[in-house]
Design a protein around this motif. Structure first.
Motif, PDB file in Angstrom:
ATOM      1  N   SER A   1       0.832  -1.222   0.000  1.00 10.99           N
ATOM      2  CA  SER A   1       0.000   0.000   0.000  1.00 10.99           C
ATOM      3  C   SER A   1       0.865   1.270   0.000  1.00 10.99           C
ATOM      4  O   SER A   1       1.882   1.342   0.687  1.00 10.99           O
ATOM      5  CB  SER A   1      -0.901   0.010   1.241  1.00 10.99           C
ATOM      6  N   PRO A   2       0.446   2.292  -0.762  1.00  9.52           N
ATOM      7  CA  PRO A   2       1.189   3.564  -0.719  1.00  9.52           C
ATOM      8  C   PRO A   2       0.973   4.311   0.607  1.00  9.52           C
ATOM      9  O   PRO A   2       1.693   5.259   0.917  1.00  9.52           O
ATOM     10  CB  PRO A   2       0.591   4.357  -1.880  1.00  9.52           C
ATOM     11  N   LEU A   3      -0.036   3.901   1.369  1.00 11.10           N
ATOM     12  CA  LEU A   3      -0.325   4.593   2.631  1.00 11.10           C
ATOM     13  C   LEU A   3       0.473   3.950   3.756  1.00 11.10           C
ATOM     14  O   LEU A   3       0.386   2.740   3.968  1.00 11.10           O
ATOM     15  CB  LEU A   3      -1.815   4.489   2.957  1.00 11.10           C
ATOM     16  N   THR A   4       1.221   4.757   4.462  1.00  6.28           N
ATOM     17  CA  THR A   4       2.031   4.223   5.555  1.00  6.28           C
ATOM     18  C   THR A   4       1.556   4.826   6.882  1.00  6.28           C
ATOM     19  O   THR A   4       0.839   5.835   6.893  1.00  6.28           O
ATOM     20  CB  THR A   4       3.522   4.594   5.372  1.00  6.28           C
ATOM     21  N   VAL A   5       2.020   4.226   7.967  1.00  6.10           N
ATOM     22  CA  VAL A   5       1.706   4.759   9.286  1.00  6.10           C
ATOM     23  C   VAL A   5       2.151   6.214   9.361  1.00  6.10           C
ATOM     24  O   VAL A   5       1.425   7.092   9.838  1.00  6.10           O
ATOM     25  CB  VAL A   5       2.413   3.895  10.364  1.00  6.10           C
ATOM     26  N   LYS A   6       3.358   6.473   8.835  1.00  2.00           N
ATOM     27  CA  LYS A   6       3.900   7.824   8.924  1.00  2.00           C
ATOM     28  C   LYS A   6       3.059   8.830   8.128  1.00  2.00           C
ATOM     29  O   LYS A   6       2.740   9.918   8.624  1.00  2.00           O
ATOM     30  CB  LYS A   6       5.345   7.807   8.415  1.00  2.00           C
ATOM     31  N   SER A   7       2.687   8.441   6.909  1.00  2.00           N
ATOM     32  CA  SER A   7       1.952   9.420   6.081  1.00  2.00           C
ATOM     33  C   SER A   7       0.573   9.701   6.692  1.00  2.00           C
ATOM     34  O   SER A   7       0.104  10.841   6.692  1.00  2.00           O
ATOM     35  CB  SER A   7       1.830   8.942   4.632  1.00  2.00           C
ATOM     36  N   ILE A   8      -0.061   8.667   7.241  1.00  2.00           N
ATOM     37  CA  ILE A   8      -1.393   8.885   7.830  1.00  2.00           C
ATOM     38  C   ILE A   8      -1.271   9.726   9.101  1.00  2.00           C
ATOM     39  O   ILE A   8      -2.047  10.649   9.342  1.00  2.00           O
ATOM     40  CB  ILE A   8      -2.090   7.541   8.115  1.00  2.00           C
ATOM     41  N   ARG A   9      -0.255   9.396   9.913  1.00  2.00           N
ATOM     42  CA  ARG A   9      -0.077  10.155  11.167  1.00  2.00           C
ATOM     43  C   ARG A   9       0.131  11.638  10.872  1.00  2.00           C
ATOM     44  O   ARG A   9      -0.512  12.508  11.462  1.00  2.00           O
ATOM     45  CB  ARG A   9       1.116   9.592  11.951  1.00  2.00           C
ATOM     46  N   LEU A  10       1.042  11.916   9.913  1.00  2.00           N
ATOM     47  CA  LEU A  10       1.332  13.316   9.606  1.00  2.00           C
ATOM     48  C   LEU A  10       0.078  14.050   9.141  1.00  2.00           C
ATOM     49  O   LEU A  10      -0.223  15.160   9.588  1.00  2.00           O
ATOM     50  CB  LEU A  10       2.416  13.410   8.528  1.00  2.00           C
ATOM     51  N   ALA A  11      -0.683  13.384   8.251  1.00  2.00           N
ATOM     52  CA  ALA A  11      -1.868  14.049   7.689  1.00  2.00           C
ATOM     53  C   ALA A  11      -2.928  14.281   8.770  1.00  2.00           C
ATOM     54  O   ALA A  11      -3.463  15.389   8.906  1.00  2.00           O
ATOM     55  CB  ALA A  11      -2.446  13.202   6.554  1.00  2.00           C
ATOM     56  N   VAL A  12      -3.219  13.235   9.555  1.00  2.00           N
ATOM     57  CA  VAL A  12      -4.294  13.348  10.552  1.00  2.00           C
ATOM     58  C   VAL A  12      -3.924  14.372  11.624  1.00  2.00           C
ATOM     59  O   VAL A  12      -4.705  15.267  11.962  1.00  2.00           O
ATOM     60  CB  VAL A  12      -4.587  11.961  11.196  1.00  2.00           C
ATOM     61  N   GLN A  13      -2.708  14.239  12.147  1.00  2.00           N
ATOM     62  CA  GLN A  13      -2.335  15.105  13.280  1.00  2.00           C
ATOM     63  C   GLN A  13      -2.244  16.575  12.876  1.00  2.00           C
ATOM     64  O   GLN A  13      -2.686  17.455  13.612  1.00  2.00           O
ATOM     65  CB  GLN A  13      -1.005  14.646  13.882  1.00  2.00           C
ATOM     66  N   ALA A  14      -1.670  16.832  11.682  1.00  2.00           N
ATOM     67  CA  ALA A  14      -1.555  18.233  11.249  1.00  2.00           C
ATOM     68  C   ALA A  14      -2.942  18.815  11.040  1.00  2.00           C
ATOM     69  O   ALA A  14      -3.246  19.931  11.477  1.00  2.00           O
ATOM     70  CB  ALA A  14      -0.739  18.321   9.967  1.00  2.00           C
TER      71      ALA A  14
END
Ligand SMILES: Cc1cc2nc3c(=O)[nH]c(=O)nc-3n(C[C@H](O)[C@H](O)[C@H](O)COP(=O)(O)OP(=O)(O)OC[C@H]3O[C@@H](n4cnc5c(N)ncnc54)[C@H](O)[C@@H]3O)c2cc1C
Length: 694
Positions: free
Chosen positions: A524-537
């Motif tokens: 998957s192109p979606l990673t824990v890091k990318s989701i965390r950054l998007a949600v938290q920001a």
């Protein structure tokens, strides 16, 4: 008056050792499910989480002869074990010289609105028993020589119902409750994260049949992700608050809570618009609230820009050194941000000013070796020139020392000690801090026994949405104890957790595990890091203390898009240990969409500023003023009275978050119990309203 407390006493209140956990009982079976060899554990009730609330529920159930086990992502993780402030507060009925009035206390607990009146009374009337039982277990609450509990006043508390063991009250609560679970022999599965609630039945008959968890110690070649199945008809969600939702956060690391887990299982959530934000040091360092004496010592608050230049930014907001210093002081007991306190040069202007500085890329500090400088054209800071309430308090406390650090040392040496434990010496260096998200007042919707809308599923502690718009400081810890006990009493009376279930749930478990695995995709192109950054920001920038209709609406569109992508592509993981984080971030993305949906719904329906958030609007009735002029960008809407009487409910329906409202449950304050009339209802168990579960 000087506080002269020997070092070893201070040490014992700051370094709180936790007990050793006993060995975990093994599984009853290992079964092939969805291509994985899954260990099966059976329990009358599974408590999810080992904070103060979950441990209380487990202790109370075990003492009533129930077959209860605890599963926990991290035995001594979560906010109870790892969070605090200068005097971490427990809010209970005043047991000092004057006693208390539970109805008045209930009114105070729900005074911010959007809270069930019966719940507030349950918390008030249950609080004395909670405090006494914690003392019985060994919680060292301070007393006067005649046995009264020492009290002080805290946020949203006009009476002085706060008490504290020092900076680590909740960790001490976890310690005494954990010792009791161990003494009672409650099985405790550590490093065990619940990832899916399994349900059987349909419609109103839908009920819990078990929980899928991930456990490092169950990882094998035939079960690389350590999937485990807990078969149980009753669960208590005590997984704490969704601390990872926000980037700017004073929660300890790794707090995910159970909002996403619950939504996926069809559990209804309530009051998701209500949170607390306030000043503290962030979780990147040592996450800690800067309330109470940290600010009552009146340190100098300033910012540094990217060039290293210092800014005395509060001087742009307050009109005199007296006003500025008095409002820094008031953050001590008016700790959470509250929109209306931005008016009339109140204490929440401090939060607004700090968050504007950080948004402009400046770092904000508290310096305990400097008094606040004056504001242009005014006399210098002086302890003689403070608002009367502030002068009286400092006078009573004997805090007349010249420097903030000496006033702090005098009023609360533990406050300095605590940071020293984490290699930060505030007596030597300024302390960097910010406005952070700190607490979720909403959560899983429960009745007065902690029951959710899903049969067999209870929620207690921060997982439950029992608070309204505001809550007195310390009411969270009290609510967790009261509802932990109430849920246990109800479960025990239902007889459903006396032994573990023996039924076969293979089909449901197989489908649930297959579903879980399908969402974990290495490619998957979606990673824990990318989701965390998007949600938290997104959450910190668009759903923090300052909101408006357009930016919340935009954030909601983005949140929905992210969840659609997660549904389509799953989430990647590298090592097996990362798989559990992938599931938790899927839950968090969903929780974030639910919070934004509720907030968007509230604002679109004319919702105004209350509790944690100012809803800015060019047409708003309220305009905060500053010394430099009106703050037009922060003109905000007033709260609508009707919104105080209701709560917003969120649930997942297919892929969509559906929202509705319901009126607060009421309490007839004139009703009185009468012993002979009401005793039979207790004796026969009618008080538990068990018919509703059948
Ligand atoms: C800095 C700070 C200061 C605070 N000060 C106060 C105060 O003075 N007074 C007050 O009343 N409140 C205060 N609060 C709030 C209060 O600490 C919390 O509301 C309370 O501790 C929550 O307790 P809990 O048992 O519900 O959850 P927690 O203590 O957070 O425990 C949650 C547990 O669940 C586990 N868990 C999480 N997810 C899962 C999962 N999926 N599977 C298995 N286990 C899981 C965790 O490992 C942990 O054991 C403060 C909070 C913060 C952050």
């Amino acid at each position: 008056m000087t506080i002269d407390v020997p070092q070893e006493i201070l040490d014992a209140l700051t370094d709180v050792d936790m007990p050793r956990l006993p060995a975990e009982p093994g599984p009853s079976d290992v079964v092939g499910l969805a291509g994985v060899k899954v260990p099966i554990y059976r329990a009358g009730c599974v408590v999810v989480g080992s904070g103060a609330a979950g441990l209380r529920a487990a202790v109370e159930m075990k003492r009533r002869g129930d077959h209860v086990v605890i599963i926990s992502q991290s035995a001594w993780g979560g906010t109870s074990a790892c969070s605090g402030s200068d005097k971490q507060t427990l809010h209970t009925a005043n047991t000092a010289d004057q006693g208390d009035n539970y109805k008045a206390m209930a009114r105070a607990i729900r005074s911010g609105g959007a809270m069930d009146e019966d719940t507030a009374y349950v918390e008030a009337v249950g609080s004395s028993r909670m405090m006494a039982s914690l003392q019985f277990l060994g919680l060292p609450l301070p007393q006067d020589p005649l046995g009264g509990t020492l009290r002080y006043q805290t946020d949203h508390d006009e009476v002085g119902r706060a008490t504290s063991c020092g900076p680590r009250t909740s960790r001490l609560m976890v310690k005494v409750l954990a010792e009791e679970t161990i003494r009672l022999g409650v099985p405790f599965y550590n490093q065990t994260t619940a990832v899916k609630i399994l349900t059987g039945g349909d419609g109103a008959d839908r009920h819990v049949v078990g929980i899928v968890a991930m456990r490092a110690s169950d990882r094998t070649e035939e079960n690389p992700l350590g999937i485990a199945l807990f078969v149980s008809g009753v669960i208590v969600l005590a997984a704490g608050g969704p601390g990872e939702l926000y980037r700017d956060s004073v929660y300890p690391n790794g707090c995910f809570g159970s909002l996403g887990l619950a939504l996926e299982a069809g559990v209804e959530l309530v009051n998701l618009t209500e949170s607390q934000f306030g000043i503290g040091t962030r979780r990147e360092g040592f996450p800690w609230n800067l309330s109470g004496t940290y600010v009552q010592a009146i340190p100098h608050i300033y910012s540094l820009d990217t060039e290293g230049a210092e800014h005395h930014f509060l001087a742009e907001y307050y009109r005199s050194a007296q006003e500025l210093a008095s409002n820094i002081f008031r953050k001590g007991y008016q700790w959470p941000f509250h929109a209306t306190r931005m008016l009339d040069f109140g204490s929440s202007l401090v939060d607004l000013a700090i968050s504007r500085e950080t948004a402009a890329g400046r770092r904000v500090f508290m310096d305990f070796n400097r008094n606040p400088p004056s504001v242009p054209g005014d006399l210098p800071f002086s302890l003689e020139r403070l608002d009367e309430d502030v002068r009286a308090y400092l006078g009573k406390a004997g805090a007349d020392q010249d420097m903030p650090i000496d006033r702090l040392k005098h009023m609360n040496p533990l406050a300095i000690e605590l940071y020293r434990r984490y290699k930060i010496d505030i007596a030597e260096e300024p302390l960097e801090f910010a406005v952070n998200n700190q607490h979720m007042n909403g959560g899983i919707m429960v009745d007065t026994w902690g029951r959710s809308n899903l049969g067999g599923c209870y929620a207690v502690g921060e997982a439950a949405g029992t608070h309204g718009v505001t809550r007195p400081g310390g009411a969270a810890l009290n609510a967790g104890q009261v509802f932990g006990t109430r849920a246990a009493e109800h479960i025990s009376a239902s007889l459903r957790a006396k032994r573990h279930p023996t039924g076969d749930i293979t089909d449901i478990a197989e489908a649930g595990i297959a579903d879980l695995l399908a969402a974990l995709r290495k490619e998957s192109p979606l990673t824990v890091k990318s989701i965390r950054l998007a949600v938290q920001a997104r959450m910190s920038e668009k759903a923090g203390i300052i909101c408006d209709q357009e930016s919340v609406g935009g954030a909601l569109i983005e949140a929905r898009k992210l969840n659609a992508e997660i549904r389509a592509d799953g989430i990647a993981y590298g090592r097996a240990a990362e798989a559990v984080r992938s599931v938790q971030w899927r839950h968090m993305a969903l929780a974030s969409e639910a919070v934004l949906s509720a907030l968007d719904f509230f604002i679109r329906n004319g919702g105004g500023s209350r509790g944690a958030r100012a809803i800015c609007d060019a047409e708003g009735e309220s305009l905060p003023l500053a010394r430099s002029g009106p703050l037009q960008d922060y003109r905000f809407r007033k709260e609508r009275d009707a919104h105080r009487e209701e709560q917003i409910i969120a649930r997942l329906d297919g892929d969509e978050i559906r929202l509705s409202t319901r009126a607060n449950r009421t309490l007839d304050e004139s009703a009185r119990s009468f012993f002979e009339r009401d005793w039979p209802a207790w004796l026969t168990g009618r008080i538990y309203d068990l018919g509703a579960d059948e």
